[in-house]
Write an enzyme that holds these catalytic residues in place. Structure first.
Site, mmCIF file in Angstrom:
data_model
loop_
_atom_site.group_PDB
_atom_site.id
_atom_site.type_symbol
_atom_site.label_atom_id
_atom_site.label_comp_id
_atom_site.label_asym_id
_atom_site.label_seq_id
_atom_site.Cartn_x
_atom_site.Cartn_y
_atom_site.Cartn_z
ATOM 1 N N ASN A 99 16.356 49.940 21.305
ATOM 2 C CA ASN A 99 16.129 51.466 21.206
ATOM 3 C C ASN A 99 16.883 52.003 19.678
ATOM 4 O O ASN A 99 15.823 53.419 19.595
ATOM 5 C CB ASN A 99 16.747 51.830 22.554
ATOM 6 N N ARG A 424 -1.688 48.630 21.475
ATOM 7 C CA ARG A 424 -0.332 47.614 21.724
ATOM 8 C C ARG A 424 -1.037 46.340 22.207
ATOM 9 O O ARG A 424 -1.168 46.425 24.250
ATOM 10 C CB ARG A 424 0.906 48.195 22.168
ATOM 11 N N ARG A 454 2.738 52.519 16.434
ATOM 12 C CA ARG A 454 4.036 52.390 15.107
ATOM 13 C C ARG A 454 4.528 50.690 15.476
ATOM 14 O O ARG A 454 4.855 50.812 17.039
ATOM 15 C CB ARG A 454 5.078 53.315 15.359
ATOM 16 N N HIS A 484 -4.662 56.508 21.927
ATOM 17 C CA HIS A 484 -3.738 56.331 22.866
ATOM 18 C C HIS A 484 -4.074 55.646 24.607
ATOM 19 O O HIS A 484 -3.929 55.296 25.375
ATOM 20 C CB HIS A 484 -2.210 57.394 23.110
ATOM 21 N N TYR A 517 6.590 46.172 32.868
ATOM 22 C CA TYR A 517 6.371 47.796 32.360
ATOM 23 C C TYR A 517 5.808 47.583 34.197
ATOM 24 O O TYR A 517 4.635 47.318 34.142
ATOM 25 C CB TYR A 517 5.625 47.939 31.509
ATOM 26 N N HIS A 641 6.884 53.587 33.177
ATOM 27 C CA HIS A 641 5.877 53.184 32.729
ATOM 28 C C HIS A 641 4.660 54.589 32.884
ATOM 29 O O HIS A 641 3.962 54.804 32.353
ATOM 30 C CB HIS A 641 5.464 52.064 31.665
#
Length: 754
Positions: A99, A424, A454, A484, A517, A641
């Protein structure tokens, strides 16, 4: 389970007590409302952390960068907490380190760009980029010191359990064998690079571990300098005995004489460079976005240096050589005590020592998607036609639900079209394999692959090309926006017509992260949702300029506006004496207008609970400003999440889930999708989930009116008994033997009188 339910309800009630909450969190020692605390502290055993706040346009606002660092401090606390299994604590060390790497690669890199450009702009809390960098550095130094201290402690505890990380000097009996292994396994892949007038300072790749070697000519006594890169293709730890390890960098250092024949080795010290990893793409000037991203990825390797990490023992002269070589100043150098780059501890965390880990969790198949028998998979379409299905991962299986949905669509001869967004995904993605299979079978497959995601750009480019080769239509998003949203659409021929099935979720279509998650998803064939998702894909793939939808709330056209409208509606209910309540679960809350709206709601009498995993810039509990707002964060076994919105609506509660956090990037610069939950059973389930999140006293942290975070159990003065993740696992296991949930009276946690 009845006892568990009573415990949850009791915990929720105590959390809703304004006086008790404030006293417990603030310890009765809070500063007066007019005093603004801008100090920063470090997380110690008691688990307290401070985050400075200032007023922005008269509104209390915590700096985003500092708020994110406090989240990483909460992650680090999990490595310290002795109730966590030992190897899980080691893994939290690696998560913290990873992180922090990304924080420098992206956030600090962006601030440095502002400083270099001479920008006079300030953050929402009124700080310049230079001020933010300096405050972040102060906090990072504290956190890095804690990080090293915890590693040292865990190393001793590992040794007591028979897992030893030893220094090279402590195993002289293995030196001869390690030298042989060095010659055979390591030496061939090393490339020492000298620095002198004939050899310019070498390029140091980002996040690579290197050895700075001080040398002396045997004949002339002249001092020389060289760099040796620790090969990332080799394991960081070398096993010398069963579960006894030595660092590969120490093995290299012990055998430097073989690399520098005829030279005297004066000293050697590890260092590590972090570089800017944020892509800068001028999309409107790119003829081919795919090629532009690939070119920018090549440039990323040569991004500006933003951080130098060194061993504490490194002499000042060596540091100066490195700083000059990579173009940094002394303020960008961070000393590390002990092992450098603790992301390498993943190798230790992955050891096959079950008694040092949490019991593995096997997600359950959702009750509505249970197959009729072991040899016959469930008919997902039939289950959806019977009613909306709310999915809760990782408690419920991603493979048996979302992946099964797409796989069945790929194989069903009546399915005509599959459309999906991919932000992702995993390297071995079953969903992408199903999409490829569907395209090869002649179905119309449309995939919106966000190649600007990213750190996943390269993987997404690979999948995009494979999908194109299979005959799928692949698009790469809209100029200036990242896509997204987590949406999938299946169009199926049924009888004389067509029916549309949709999945709308909070998490990525990634089978690997779906096991760690916590996310929610909705499977539905509601006509209006099908039409909305169809229209959304027409915007993503074509030239549609649609901005209004029937049920979906879509960013960047309307999501912020709709959120603010929902908050204002609660303010109206409070003013009319009706039930007024807001509950939000988010990854981050930093958007100024949203925060101001929540402050107004608190002042109007609306009770507000915020569950924010990461950065939160809102300050709760300030008399006259936010006294009806409570902020908590859950950090534990799984990563929270999900994004949930709940509004009391005068007793007619409304729930929403979706992909968007309340950040300006999500609201203004991304395509996001938020969906209302209309099924009664699904509403009850979300209400129960939120009740548990608000009752948690084991994994929960709470923020006080000074912007400081404290463990809820520390404030209560006793060990916590309600662990969100453990409790929801127990409920998931029980659901396999229970009838489906049935709607009940009341509105759960959205009723302030509950």
């Amino acid at each position: 389970m009845a006892a568990v339910d009573r415990a949850v309800k009791k915990g929720s009630a105590s959390d809703r007590s304004d006086g008790g909450k404030d006293a417990a969190v603030d310890g009765g020692k809070g500063s007066p409302a007019g005093v603004l605390d801008t100090g920063m502290g470090s997380v110690k055993a008691a688990g307290r952390a401070r985050s400075g706040r200032r007023r922005s346009n008269g509104v209390p606002y915590l700096n985003r960068e500092l708020a994110w660092l406090e989240f990483n401090a909460r992650v680090l606390h999990e490595a310290r907490d002795e109730r966590n299994p030992l190897l899980e604590r080691v893994r939290f060390l690696t998560i913290f380190a990873s992180n922090l790497d990304e924080f420098f690669q992206v956030r600090i890199a962006g601030l440095r760009r502002q400083v270099r450009a001479g920008s006079s702009s300030t953050s929402a809390d009124g700080r310049t980029a230079a001020e933010q960098i300096e405050l972040a550095r102060t906090r990072v130094l504290d956190l890095v010191a804690d990080h090293s201290e915890i590693y040292s402690d865990l190393r001793r505890q590992l040794a007591a359990e028979g897992v030893e990380i030893v220094k090279y000097s402590a195993v002289p009996e293995h030196h001869a064998h390690l030298r042989e292994r060095f010659v055979e396994e390591i030496f061939p892949v090393l490339t020492p690079l000298a620095v002198d007038p004939g050899h310019p300072f070498p390029y140091i790749s980002t996040l690579s571990l290197s050895i700075a070697v001080g040398l002396r000519e045997s004949m002339t006594g002249e001092r020389r300098f060289a760099r040796v890169k620790v090969p990332p293709v080799l394991a960081r730890f070398m096993e010398v005995d069963l579960n006894r390890f030595v660092l590969i960098d120490q093995v290299i250092e012990a055998n430097l004489d073989l690399l520098f024949s005829g030279m005297e080795i004066v000293d050697h010290h590890l260092f590590r460079v972090t570089r800017n990893a944020d892509l800068a793409i001028e999309e409107d000037e790119a003829d081919d976005l795919l090629l532009a991203i690939e070119e920018e990825l090549r440039r990323r390797r040569f991004g500006e240096a933003v951080r130098l990490e060194v061993e504490r023992s490194m002499p000042a002269a060596t540091r100066d050589i490195l700083l000059r070589g990579i173009g940094l100043g002394p303020e960008d150098c961070f000393e590390v005590r002990g092992m450098l780059d603790l992301t390498g501890l993943t190798q230790i965390a992955d050891l096959d020592r079950p008694h040092l880990k949490a019991p593995p969790w096997v997600p359950v198949t959702p009750a509505r998607l249970m197959p009729p028998d072991e040899d016959e998979p469930a008919d997902v379409f039939a289950a959806i036609r019977a009613g909306d299905i709310l999915l809760h991962h990782p408690y419920e299986s991603f493979a048996a639900s979302v992946e099964r949905f797409i796989a069945q669509a790929a194989d069903d001869p009546d399915v005509l079209t599959i459309k999906q967004t991919l932000y992702r995904t995993s390297g071995d993605s079953p969903i992408v394999r199903s999409l490829i299979r569907a395209a090869e079978r002649g179905k119309q497959v449309v995939v919106m692959v966000e190649i600007k995601a990213r750190f996943d750009e390269e993987a997404n480019i690979v999948w995009a090309r494979k999908l194109e080769q299979a005959g799928a239509h692949v698009v790469y998003g809209l100029v200036g926006l990242k896509t997204h949203s987590k949406t999938a659409l299946v169009v199926r021929r049924e009888g004389a017509g067509l029916r549309r099935y949709v999945h709308i979720g909070t998490g990525n279509y990634n089978s690997r992260t779906a096991r760690q998650y916590v996310d929610l998803g909705l499977l539905s064939c509601r006509r209006e949702l099908g039409a909305d998702v169809t229209d959304l894909f027409n915007v993503l793939t074509g030239l549609s300029r649609q901005t209004e939808y029937r049920r979906l709330i879509i960013a960047p056209h309307g999501l912020r506006q709709r959120f603010l409208e929902l908050v204002e509606r609660e303010i109206g209910h409070a003013g009319a004496g009706r039930a007024a309540r807001i509950v939000l679960q988010l990854n981050a809350l930093v958007d100024g207008p949203s925060i101001e709206a929540l402050y107004r709601a608190s002042q109007a009498g609306v009770e507000i609970d915020l569950i924010v995993r990461s950065a939160c810039s809102l300050v709760p509990g300030i008399p006259g400003v936010s006294e009806r707002i409570r902020v908590r964060s859950i950090v534990g076994h799984f990563l929270e999440h999900a994004r949930i919105w709940g509004f009391g609506n005068g007793g007619m509660a409304e729930w929403y889930i979706g992909s968007a956090d309340l950040m300006d990037r999500n609201l203004d610069r991304r395509v996001e999708a938020v969906v209302p939950i209309e099924d009664g059973e699904a509403k009850v389930r979300i209400s129960e989930i939120v009740d548990i999140l608000l009752a948690d006293d084991r994994r929960a942290w709470a923020m006080d009116r000074r912007g400081s975070w404290s463990r809820v159990e520390d404030a209560l003065g006793r060990p916590g008994t309600i662990d969100t993740h453990r409790l929801l696992m127990e409920r998931a296991l029980a659901s396999g033997n229970a009838s489906p949930h049935r709607p009940r009276a009341g509105f759960g946690s959205l009723d302030p009188r509950a």
